[in-house]
Design a protein around this motif. Structure first.
Motif, mmCIF file in Angstrom:
data_model
loop_
_atom_site.group_PDB
_atom_site.id
_atom_site.type_symbol
_atom_site.label_atom_id
_atom_site.label_comp_id
_atom_site.label_asym_id
_atom_site.label_seq_id
_atom_site.Cartn_x
_atom_site.Cartn_y
_atom_site.Cartn_z
ATOM 1 N N ILE A 93 0.844 -1.195 0.000
ATOM 2 C CA ILE A 93 0.000 0.000 0.000
ATOM 3 C C ILE A 93 0.880 1.244 0.000
ATOM 4 O O ILE A 93 1.741 1.398 0.866
ATOM 5 N N PRO A 94 0.697 2.163 -0.949
ATOM 6 C CA PRO A 94 1.479 3.400 -0.951
ATOM 7 C C PRO A 94 1.070 4.306 0.210
ATOM 8 O O PRO A 94 -0.121 4.548 0.431
ATOM 9 N N VAL A 95 2.077 4.783 0.934
ATOM 10 C CA VAL A 95 1.860 5.580 2.138
ATOM 11 C C VAL A 95 2.243 7.029 1.878
ATOM 12 O O VAL A 95 3.251 7.317 1.215
ATOM 13 N N THR A 96 1.467 7.942 2.429
ATOM 14 C CA THR A 96 1.804 9.365 2.442
ATOM 15 C C THR A 96 1.941 9.796 3.892
ATOM 16 O O THR A 96 1.082 9.480 4.723
ATOM 17 N N THR A 97 3.027 10.500 4.189
ATOM 18 C CA THR A 97 3.294 10.953 5.551
ATOM 19 C C THR A 97 4.178 12.187 5.485
ATOM 20 O O THR A 97 4.489 12.682 4.403
ATOM 21 N N LEU A 98 4.587 12.705 6.632
ATOM 22 C CA LEU A 98 5.530 13.822 6.642
ATOM 23 C C LEU A 98 6.903 13.383 6.150
ATOM 24 O O LEU A 98 7.318 12.236 6.379
ATOM 25 N N THR A 99 7.622 14.304 5.541
ATOM 26 C CA THR A 99 8.973 14.005 5.078
ATOM 27 C C THR A 99 9.847 13.489 6.212
ATOM 28 O O THR A 99 10.653 12.569 6.029
ATOM 29 N N LYS A 100 9.672 14.044 7.414
ATOM 30 C CA LYS A 100 10.535 13.654 8.531
ATOM 31 C C LYS A 100 10.328 12.202 8.967
ATOM 32 O O LYS A 100 11.179 11.629 9.651
ATOM 33 N N ASP A 101 9.201 11.601 8.587
ATOM 34 C CA ASP A 101 8.929 10.211 8.938
ATOM 35 C C ASP A 101 9.172 9.241 7.784
ATOM 36 O O ASP A 101 9.099 8.024 7.965
ATOM 37 N N LYS A 102 9.474 9.766 6.600
ATOM 38 C CA LYS A 102 9.568 8.939 5.401
ATOM 39 C C LYS A 102 10.649 7.863 5.528
ATOM 40 O O LYS A 102 10.390 6.669 5.330
ATOM 41 N N ALA A 103 11.866 8.263 5.864
ATOM 42 C CA ALA A 103 12.971 7.296 5.943
ATOM 43 C C ALA A 103 12.725 6.261 7.028
ATOM 44 O O ALA A 103 13.089 5.085 6.881
ATOM 45 N N TYR A 104 12.096 6.683 8.117
ATOM 46 C CA TYR A 104 11.804 5.758 9.217
ATOM 47 C C TYR A 104 10.865 4.654 8.751
ATOM 48 O O TYR A 104 11.119 3.464 9.002
ATOM 49 N N LEU A 105 9.784 5.001 8.070
ATOM 50 C CA LEU A 105 8.836 3.993 7.603
ATOM 51 C C LEU A 105 9.458 3.104 6.536
ATOM 52 O O LEU A 105 9.231 1.886 6.522
ATOM 53 N N GLU A 106 10.259 3.684 5.658
ATOM 54 C CA GLU A 106 10.926 2.893 4.617
ATOM 55 C C GLU A 106 11.912 1.908 5.233
ATOM 56 O O GLU A 106 12.077 0.785 4.735
ATOM 57 N N LYS A 107 12.541 2.303 6.312
ATOM 58 C CA LYS A 107 13.492 1.425 7.005
ATOM 59 C C LYS A 107 12.827 0.130 7.442
ATOM 60 O O LYS A 107 13.459 -0.942 7.444
ATOM 61 N N TYR A 108 11.551 0.207 7.784
ATOM 62 C CA TYR A 108 10.829 -0.977 8.248
ATOM 63 C C TYR A 108 9.968 -1.610 7.154
ATOM 64 O O TYR A 108 9.068 -2.394 7.437
ATOM 65 N N GLY A 109 10.257 -1.259 5.890
ATOM 66 C CA GLY A 109 9.691 -1.991 4.776
ATOM 67 C C GLY A 109 8.440 -1.436 4.149
ATOM 68 O O GLY A 109 7.856 -2.068 3.252
ATOM 69 N N MET A 110 7.993 -0.263 4.596
ATOM 70 C CA MET A 110 6.797 0.322 3.998
ATOM 71 C C MET A 110 7.134 1.153 2.778
ATOM 72 O O MET A 110 8.233 1.711 2.678
ATOM 73 N N SER A 111 6.198 1.241 1.842
ATOM 74 C CA SER A 111 6.401 1.977 0.595
ATOM 75 C C SER A 111 5.826 3.377 0.743
ATOM 76 O O SER A 111 4.600 3.546 0.714
ATOM 77 N N VAL A 112 6.697 4.363 0.905
ATOM 78 C CA VAL A 112 6.239 5.737 1.093
ATOM 79 C C VAL A 112 6.224 6.435 -0.263
ATOM 80 O O VAL A 112 7.259 6.682 -0.865
ATOM 81 N N GLU A 113 5.020 6.732 -0.719
ATOM 82 C CA GLU A 113 4.839 7.361 -2.029
ATOM 83 C C GLU A 113 5.181 8.839 -1.986
ATOM 84 O O GLU A 113 5.776 9.380 -2.921
ATOM 85 N N SER A 114 4.803 9.507 -0.880
ATOM 86 C CA SER A 114 5.046 10.941 -0.756
ATOM 87 C C SER A 114 5.447 11.295 0.667
ATOM 88 O O SER A 114 4.842 10.820 1.629
#
Length: 263
Positions: free
Chosen positions: A96-117
């Motif tokens: 599922i593509p995730v949208t969140t704040l830029t400051k949280d993007k790398a954190y979520l990607e680190k744990y395997g989530m796909s951050v679209e924006s």
């Protein structure tokens, strides 16, 4: 547009073929630790299970918005009531593509989530043929907000739909007031459980702040973040009494878990 309330701050926005999941706390009852031990009755969270229609709705999810997740990048301090391990597993399994704040993007990607924006506050970004804007959120009064995951709310303008502002976990701030007065959302979603830890001031709006938020909202208000976490003392009945005292009840929807609202 339909709003499908699941539990606490977790809900789904249905717009045409898109089903947008907000802050997925998807674990079974009791899979998170108590958030208060002394100030309120100690109980594992969430204190209730997901409603019976949750799995049917989750099967349709196409996108996800996460208002806040991490504090200092330290996994044990992740705000599980907005993104728990079951929520993570769901997002990863279904890509599922995730949208969140830029400051949280790398954190979520680190744990395997796909951050679209990754969004910057107050900068409008294209989203599903419309636009999304992150509104800064202050997660608590006093010193405690400095050690909380200060995230954002989201203002969405989707094609041929009413605009909607999701406050996220925040107290009433000039940014929040600006979102209401300048963006003029048709629908607002406000967290009204008045969450508190064992120390410090409330992490969400006080009752007086929530009433002011509702008064300032241009259109219909949806109240959530109640009756699923042991550190949220304001329940639906208490909120209803406050709204009645302020002659605001007709302006506010207080959905039950599993209830759907149509706009």
């Amino acid at each position: 547009m339909k709003i499908h309330h699941l539990r606490s701050a977790t809900f789904v926005i249905e717009s045409g073929k898109h089903f947008i999941l907000i802050d997925p706390m998807l674990g079974d009852q009791g899979t998170l630790p108590p958030f208060s031990v002394f100030r309120f009755k100690s109980a594992k969270n969430p204190t209730v299970d997901l409603p019976s229609n949750a799995q049917d709705l989750l099967a349709k999810v196409t996108h996800c918005l996460v208002t806040h997740s991490q504090t200092f990048g330290f996994k044990p301090l992740q705000h599980g009531d907005h993104l728990d391990s079951a929520g993570e597993a769901f997002l990863i399994k279904h890509s599922i593509p995730v949208t969140t704040l830029t400051k949280d993007k790398a954190y979520l990607e680190k744990y395997g989530m796909s951050v679209e924006s990754g969004l910057e506050p107050w900068i409008s970004t294209e989203f599903l043929g419309g636009n999304i804007t992150a509104v800064p959120a202050q997660h608590g009064h006093g010193w405690i907000h400095k050690v909380m995951a200060n995230g954002c709310g989201f203002f969405l303008e989707l094609p041929n739909e009413p605009s909607i502002y999701i406050s996220g976990d925040t107290v009433l701030t000039p940014d929040v007031e600006c979102a209401l007065s300048e963006l003029k959302p048709d629908i607002t979603v406000v967290a009204t459980g008045q969450a508190q830890m064992d120390v410090g001031q409330p992490l969400l709006m006080s009752t007086n702040e929530a009433m002011e938020f509702i008064r300032l909202s241009p259109g219909k208000v949806i109240a959530n973040h109640m009756e699923a976490l042991n550190h949220c003392p304001v329940d639906r009945a208490t909120l209803k009494r406050s709204l009645e005292a302020q002659n605001l009840l007709e302006k506010v929807s207080i959905p039950e878990d599993g209830e759907s609202l149509t706009f």
